[in-house]
Enzyme design. Structure first.
Site, PDB file in Angstrom:
ATOM      1  N   HIS A 171       0.847  -1.186   0.000  1.00 31.10           N
ATOM      2  CA  HIS A 171       0.000   0.000   0.000  1.00 31.10           C
ATOM      3  C   HIS A 171       0.882   1.235   0.000  1.00 31.10           C
ATOM      4  CE1 HIS A 171      -3.015   2.960   1.308  1.00 31.10           C
ATOM      5  NE2 HIS A 171      -3.912   2.107   0.869  1.00 31.10           N
ATOM      6  N   ASP A 231      -7.805  -4.341  -0.871  1.00 31.16           N
ATOM      7  CA  ASP A 231      -8.305  -4.586  -2.226  1.00 31.16           C
ATOM      8  C   ASP A 231      -8.202  -6.061  -2.606  1.00 31.16           C
ATOM      9  OD1 ASP A 231      -8.838  -1.820  -2.889  1.00 31.16           O
ATOM     10  OD2 ASP A 231      -6.671  -1.544  -2.925  1.00 31.16           O
TER      11      ASP A 231
END
Length: 432
Positions: free
Chosen positions: A308, A367
């Site tokens: 991330h 995600d």
């Protein structure tokens, strides 16, 4: 906000200037260099705004090094496991958790306003049958300003609150209608007796010919996903909403701009990209080959859903969603036997144990798991980013209302370092 002074020295000419250091309740401070150009004749250069604070905000706090995410000071771990999505929406909008009476009134108000103007159906029917649902969502949300004029006075706090609630209420209805349009089914109306997430599932999957009862596991999973995606500080789409709103644009146009920004595969489209990646890998037997490709710096292949930009530790949302992901795969009929999910779990196992990924802290992120859950619930890939938009609408309208109530709010105007041609004169076409 407390202020100290920071001295900036220009070594080229020896000049020095002092600027206030703005500090908040948590996290690093920010040097207020708004007068730097006036004082020194230079700008700062920060592509992607990775070291630039564009505003001060009391909504969400992220510590990427420690893997911390707080909504109004409350840890995401507590909210995701104990609260309802609309309870979190109330917290984000108004700064405090609601009392029972406040929550009941808020829930009733949102559910009662989930209906959309019937004329919007004509607008929906104007889209091609295979239009991407995000294109439909962006267009229809932007058009709401033509239907709900009473919420257009952005300078009136009461009207700002009305428009915020309208968007939270109507975006899931528009999202479900976009899906129905894409599959050629009639639009389903919201039901007053259903909760927010159950209503969304009803509008997505019910048909006029049969009763539909939303699955409790699906509703629980959707509630969790919506909470985890409700806000994430000054990300690309939220910053887009703020920038659009800084000009005084109406809230429907601002949220439509946020939807357009969210659509990018590097932002809200990442969970859709995860499923595309899994399809590309194809089989568990191919995992070692693709892991090697991911480790090869000269190979363009990337493992989507790992790591991330902000979190340099485990994404706290991923820790929460991982458990629910496995629960959904176990309890939703047939999902656990799907080769795609077997492949995803194999990738997860490698990422959590392989030295290459662990050293670089390339852990599975939110995600990675959200796409798997949506797929297990029967949500098609082209709706993944739409689901994200439904949840993030709460964060967008919260940031918009916070910004519009800030007396220091100014229209956004980033600067640039120009590297085009120097001044030159126009020549007639015969002399070029």
């Amino acid at each position: 906000m407390a202020s100290n002074m920071i001295t900036i020295t220009n070594n080229a000419d020896g000049s020095s200037h002092e600027y206030p250091l703005k500090t908040g309740t948590l996290g690093p401070g920010a040097v207020d260099i708004s007068a730097l150009y006036r004082d020194a004749g230079i700008f700062t250069y920060d592509p992607g705004f990775m070291a630039t604070a564009s505003c001060h905000s009391a909504i969400t706090y992220i510590d990427g090094e420690q893997g911390v995410l707080l909504y109004r000071g409350y840890p995401i771990e507590q909210l995701a496991t104990r609260a309802s999505f609309l309870e979190v929406a109330y917290l984000l909008l108004y700064g405090e958790l609601p009392q029972e009476r406040q929550l009941l009134h808020f829930e009733r108000d949102i559910i009662e306003h989930m209906m959309i103007n019937e004329n919007l159906k004509n607008f929906l029917n104007g889209f091609h049958y295979d239009a991407h649902p995000m294109a439909i969502l962006c267009g229809v949300v932007g058009s709401l300003s033509a239907f709900y004029h009473e919420a257009m006075d952005v300078n009136d706090p009461d009207y700002r609150d009305i428009s915020a609630r309208q968007l939270i209420a109507k975006v899931p209805t528009i999202a479900a209608a976009a899906y129905k349009h894409s599959v050629g089914e009639p639009i389903m109306y919201p039901r007053d007796e259903l909760r927010y997430c159950a209503n969304f599932l009803h509008m997505m999957f019910a048909t006029p010919r049969a009763d539909f009862k939303p699955d409790l596991i699906a509703e629980k999973a959707l509630n969790l996903l919506f909470i985890l995606h409700a806000d994430h500080e000054q990300n690309a789409s939220t910053s887009t909403v703020r920038l659009a709103g800084s000009s005084g644009a109406n809230p429907f146009a601002c949220v439509a701009a946020g939807i357009a920004s969210l659509w990018g595969p590097a932002h809200g489209g990442a969970n859709e990209a995860v499923l595309d990646m899994l399809l590309e890998i194809g089989d568990v037997a191919n995992v070692p080959k693709f892991i090697a490709k991911a480790k090869d710096k000269d190979d363009p292949f990337r493992l989507m859903g790992f790591g991330h930009r902000v979190y340099k530790n485990y994404d706290p949302r991923a820790k929460i969603i991982r458990e629910v992901c496995h629960q959904v795969l176990e309890e939703v009929s047939g999902a656990g036997d799907d080769p795609l999910f077997e492949l995803a779990m194999k990738l997860e196992e490698i990422a959590l144990n392989d030295e290459y990924f662990v050293e670089r802290k390339l852990y599975p992120n939110v995600d990675f798991y959200s796409g798997i859950i949506y797929s297990a619930l029967g949500v098609p890939r082209n709706m993944f980013t739409v689901m994200f938009a439904v949840a993030r609408t709460v964060g967008w309208v919260t940031h918009w209302t916070e910004m519009m109530s800030d007396p220091a709010n100014r229209i956004g105007r980033p600067r640039q370092v120009y590297n085009g041609p120097e001044r030159r004169d126009y020549l007639p076409i015969s002399k070029r």
